[in-house]
Design a protein around this motif. Structure first.
Motif, PDB file in Angstrom:
ATOM      1  N   TRP A 393      26.747  34.853  34.928  1.00 61.97           N
ATOM      2  CA  TRP A 393      27.796  34.080  35.590  1.00 61.97           C
ATOM      3  C   TRP A 393      29.183  34.875  35.722  1.00 61.97           C
ATOM      4  N   ALA A 394      29.053  36.266  35.601  1.00 61.44           N
ATOM      5  CA  ALA A 394      30.183  36.948  35.670  1.00 61.44           C
ATOM      6  C   ALA A 394      30.897  37.027  37.041  1.00 61.44           C
ATOM      7  N   GLN A 395      30.284  36.711  38.295  1.00 62.54           N
ATOM      8  CA  GLN A 395      31.014  36.830  39.278  1.00 62.54           C
ATOM      9  C   GLN A 395      31.942  35.748  39.297  1.00 62.54           C
ATOM     10  N   GLN A 396      31.344  34.338  38.734  1.00 60.60           N
ATOM     11  CA  GLN A 396      32.291  33.293  38.653  1.00 60.60           C
ATOM     12  C   GLN A 396      33.586  33.425  37.832  1.00 60.60           C
ATOM     13  N   VAL A 397      33.614  34.071  37.117  1.00 59.03           N
ATOM     14  CA  VAL A 397      34.981  34.779  36.338  1.00 59.03           C
ATOM     15  C   VAL A 397      35.423  35.479  37.083  1.00 59.03           C
ATOM     16  N   GLY A 398      35.044  36.374  37.913  1.00 59.46           N
ATOM     17  CA  GLY A 398      35.872  37.137  38.920  1.00 59.46           C
ATOM     18  C   GLY A 398      36.543  36.006  39.861  1.00 59.46           C
ATOM     19  N   ASP A 399      35.903  35.136  40.363  1.00 61.44           N
ATOM     20  CA  ASP A 399      36.566  34.224  41.084  1.00 61.44           C
ATOM     21  C   ASP A 399      37.675  33.467  40.658  1.00 61.44           C
ATOM     22  N   LEU A 400      37.400  33.121  39.534  1.00 62.45           N
ATOM     23  CA  LEU A 400      38.802  32.559  38.791  1.00 62.45           C
ATOM     24  C   LEU A 400      39.808  33.612  38.549  1.00 62.45           C
ATOM     25  N   THR A 401      39.460  34.691  38.325  1.00 60.51           N
ATOM     26  CA  THR A 401      40.734  35.597  37.993  1.00 60.51           C
ATOM     27  C   THR A 401      41.373  36.061  39.515  1.00 60.51           C
ATOM     28  N   THR A 402      40.533  36.162  40.527  1.00 61.88           N
ATOM     29  CA  THR A 402      41.250  36.111  41.980  1.00 61.88           C
ATOM     30  C   THR A 402      42.215  34.978  42.154  1.00 61.88           C
ATOM     31  N   ALA A 403      41.693  33.726  41.807  1.00 62.84           N
ATOM     32  CA  ALA A 403      42.481  32.542  41.992  1.00 62.84           C
ATOM     33  C   ALA A 403      43.686  32.181  41.107  1.00 62.84           C
ATOM     34  N   ASN A 404      43.323  32.837  39.816  1.00 58.23           N
ATOM     35  CA  ASN A 404      44.382  32.454  38.888  1.00 58.23           C
ATOM     36  C   ASN A 404      45.199  33.699  38.282  1.00 58.23           C
ATOM     37  N   TYR A 405      44.309  34.641  37.448  1.00 59.30           N
ATOM     38  CA  TYR A 405      44.994  35.709  36.809  1.00 59.30           C
ATOM     39  C   TYR A 405      45.970  36.605  38.039  1.00 59.30           C
ATOM     40  N   GLN A 406      45.498  37.029  38.766  1.00 64.21           N
ATOM     41  CA  GLN A 406      46.091  38.045  39.879  1.00 64.21           C
ATOM     42  C   GLN A 406      47.355  37.344  40.542  1.00 64.21           C
ATOM     43  N   PRO A 407      47.196  35.939  40.999  1.00 62.79           N
ATOM     44  CA  PRO A 407      48.667  35.587  41.337  1.00 62.79           C
ATOM     45  C   PRO A 407      49.407  35.400  40.213  1.00 62.79           C
ATOM     46  N   ILE A 408      49.172  35.245  38.810  1.00 64.49           N
ATOM     47  CA  ILE A 408      50.178  35.430  37.712  1.00 64.49           C
ATOM     48  C   ILE A 408      50.746  36.799  37.858  1.00 64.49           C
ATOM     49  N   LEU A 409      49.964  38.004  38.046  1.00 69.49           N
ATOM     50  CA  LEU A 409      50.525  39.286  37.949  1.00 69.49           C
ATOM     51  C   LEU A 409      51.530  39.356  39.091  1.00 69.49           C
ATOM     52  N   SER A 410      51.155  38.917  40.217  1.00 67.87           N
ATOM     53  CA  SER A 410      52.061  39.478  41.383  1.00 67.87           C
ATOM     54  C   SER A 410      53.312  38.245  41.463  1.00 67.87           C
ATOM     55  N   GLY A 411      53.317  37.304  40.530  1.00 66.77           N
ATOM     56  CA  GLY A 411      54.704  36.433  40.627  1.00 66.77           C
ATOM     57  C   GLY A 411      54.229  35.220  41.459  1.00 66.77           C
ATOM     58  N   LYS A 412      53.176  34.943  41.992  1.00 67.67           N
ATOM     59  CA  LYS A 412      52.930  33.813  42.665  1.00 67.67           C
ATOM     60  C   LYS A 412      52.794  32.530  41.770  1.00 67.67           C
ATOM     61  N   LYS A 413      52.491  32.735  40.697  1.00 70.42           N
ATOM     62  CA  LYS A 413      52.082  31.585  39.639  1.00 70.42           C
ATOM     63  C   LYS A 413      52.804  32.075  38.544  1.00 70.42           C
ATOM     64  N   PRO A 414      53.263  31.200  37.665  1.00 65.99           N
ATOM     65  CA  PRO A 414      54.010  31.364  36.503  1.00 65.99           C
ATOM     66  C   PRO A 414      53.199  31.809  35.201  1.00 65.99           C
ATOM     67  N   ILE A 415      53.676  32.659  34.440  1.00 62.70           N
ATOM     68  CA  ILE A 415      52.720  33.027  33.430  1.00 62.70           C
ATOM     69  C   ILE A 415      52.464  31.947  32.474  1.00 62.70           C
ATOM     70  N   SER A 416      53.015  30.669  32.552  1.00 61.95           N
ATOM     71  CA  SER A 416      52.688  29.569  31.722  1.00 61.95           C
ATOM     72  C   SER A 416      51.551  29.170  32.269  1.00 61.95           C
ATOM     73  N   ASP A 417      50.914  29.246  33.350  1.00 65.41           N
ATOM     74  CA  ASP A 417      49.612  29.131  33.870  1.00 65.41           C
ATOM     75  C   ASP A 417      48.344  29.968  33.079  1.00 65.41           C
ATOM     76  N   LEU A 418      48.658  30.848  32.334  1.00 64.59           N
ATOM     77  CA  LEU A 418      47.659  31.577  31.689  1.00 64.59           C
ATOM     78  C   LEU A 418      46.674  30.879  30.775  1.00 64.59           C
ATOM     79  N   PRO A 419      47.284  29.648  30.055  1.00 62.77           N
ATOM     80  CA  PRO A 419      46.163  29.016  29.369  1.00 62.77           C
ATOM     81  C   PRO A 419      45.308  28.226  29.973  1.00 62.77           C
TER      82      PRO A 419
END
Length: 433
Positions: A393-419
């Motif tokens: 199920w690793a690809q599903q983790v990748g999808d979550l990373t694209t939708a959540n983690y990468q926007p945090i890195l680029s400043g499109k989502k706040p770091i408070s979304d990390l949890p």
């Protein structure tokens, strides 16, 4: 020779259900008559020619070794079709994730007991320990043996550092120093960013960030990439993310989505002052001979030296005709063949430590001293973290990373979304078992 780790797993994932627990149709321990052991690699024609020449020196009256021709560009597709048809060769190149998934499906011979005590020097104690640990499934099986290690670090343009009046990166430098250097090197001499760190900003980025947290005394992103029980982002991990977000925001580091496909050529042309990468780039640089002076340094640290571990290997289907004969050829591949291949193309150190001399000798002969030093430092690193989940199920983790983690890195989502992102990963872990 090339790096294809992970590619095969993605290509074969859809076939695992169809081939699950297919079992053996003709496998066994040892046959009484002559046997042919087939080998399939993902290497280039040139490297396969060197392997074939080396295999010609394998001497056993009852064993013939046959190297199969394989289009190197479609290895994943070839492996998938052979898996589905139950016609896999006796030995085939495989990534760690493929080995984990196929072993859990009962498709591969378990070499764990065979290698534990081993024949002479060919035993588990003589392999890089992190590679052996990562090739074991949760219940201790090993559906293959690691063959070559991937080590990682930071490639740097020494000319750019000297021109900017900066000390060259070396073992023990810090993450803060790396980001400060990147800020000073950005937007100079045709370089837009000071650092291109695709491994920090791509789908594998959350795992790579573990290096910061672990080096600072914190916890990694996950407790195990093969059979995880949890993901987490403690205060040290969050601290690392905050520093990366700041470096991306001020233009020092290339953001998520940056096209890193040609970063090697850009680095060689002096357009990228620093880039995260693996030791395998040295073989290309040795051939292409960049005009810049360059070096390879270990990853920066906070306190404790920490690096990524990663390896590719060789697997055997459960239905191999003669396991004993196959293991003899597997041993020969791991102990002898690299001596013939690596001097011409020093792409990676063997996981079997007694076979590493030819790799380091080749680097020394090519005056790649910083590469040799960094690879040795990585192999000896006390703290290591995995590069990605090997689960189905690793690809599903990748999808979550694209939708959540990468926007945090680029400043499109706040770091408070990390949890919230971590909670979603833990939900997948719980569902995946």
């Amino acid at each position: 020779m090339k790096r294809t780790l992970g590619v095969t797993a993605l290509a074969c994932a859809g076939l695992l259900a169809a081939t699950a627990c297919s079992g053996s149709d003709s496998g066994g321990g040892s046959s009484s008559g002559p046997v042919t052991v087939t080998v399939m690699t993902w290497e280039s024609a040139e490297t396969n020619a060197a392997i074939k020449k080396a295999l010609a020196d394998f001497k056993d009256d009852n064993i013939t070794v046959q190297l199969l021709d394989t289009p190197s560009g479609q290895y994943g597709d070839k492996l998938a079709s052979l898996t589905q048809a139950k016609k896999l060769p006796d030995l085939f190149w495989c990534g760690n994730d493929t080995e984990q998934q196929y072993t859990s499906q009962g498709l591969l011979v378990d070499w764990a007991d065979k290698i534990k005590d081993g024949n002479g020097d060919f035993k588990s104690d003589n392999f890089v320990s992190s590679a052996m640990d990562n090739w074991k499934t949760a219940d201790g099986q090993m559906g293959g043996l690691p063959s070559l290690m991937n080590t990682y670090g930071v490639w740097y343009n020494a000319d750019a550092f000297t021109a900017a009046g900066l000390p060259l990166p070396k073992a023990g430098w810090t993450w803060d120093e790396m980001y400060a250097d990147a800020a000073k090197l950005a937007n100079k001499n045709g370089a837009k960013y000071g650092l291109v760190a695709d491994q920090l900003t791509s789908g594998d980025g959350p795992f790579t960030m573990s290096m910061y947290a672990v080096s600072a005394g914190g916890a990694p992103f996950t407790d195990n990439v093969n059979h995880p029980t949890k993901a987490e982002a403690d205060d040290k991990y969050k601290e690392g993310v905050e520093k990366l977000v700041a470096a991306i925001k001020n233009g020092s580091v290339a953001p998520p989505g940056y096209d890193a496909s040609n970063v090697q050529s850009l680095f060689a042309a002096g357009k990228v002052p620093m880039t995260f990468g693996g030791q395998w780039l040295a073989a290309g640089f040795q051939t292409d001979k960049p005009k810049i002076k360059y070096g390879f340094a270990p990853f920066p640290q906070v306190q404790t030296p920490t690096t990524l571990y990663d390896s590719v290997g060789i697997c055997t289907p459960q239905y191999t005709k003669d396991q004993d004969a196959t293991f003899k050829v597997l041993e020969y591949l791991n102990t002898k063949v690299w001596d013939a291949v690596l001097p011409a193309s020093p792409v990676a150190p063997p996981a079997y430590k007694p076979a590493q001399a030819s790799y380091f000798d080749a680097l020394t002969k090519a005056q790649q001293t910083t590469v040799a030093d960094t690879v040795k430092a990585d192999l000896a690193a006390e703290k290591t973290v995995g590069v990605r989940f090997t689960t189905q199920w690793a690809q599903q983790v990748g999808d979550l990373t694209t939708a959540n983690y990468q926007p945090i890195l680029s400043g499109k989502k706040p770091i408070s979304d990390l949890p919230a992102y971590i909670d979603k990963i833990n939900g997948l872990i719980k569902q995946g078992g």
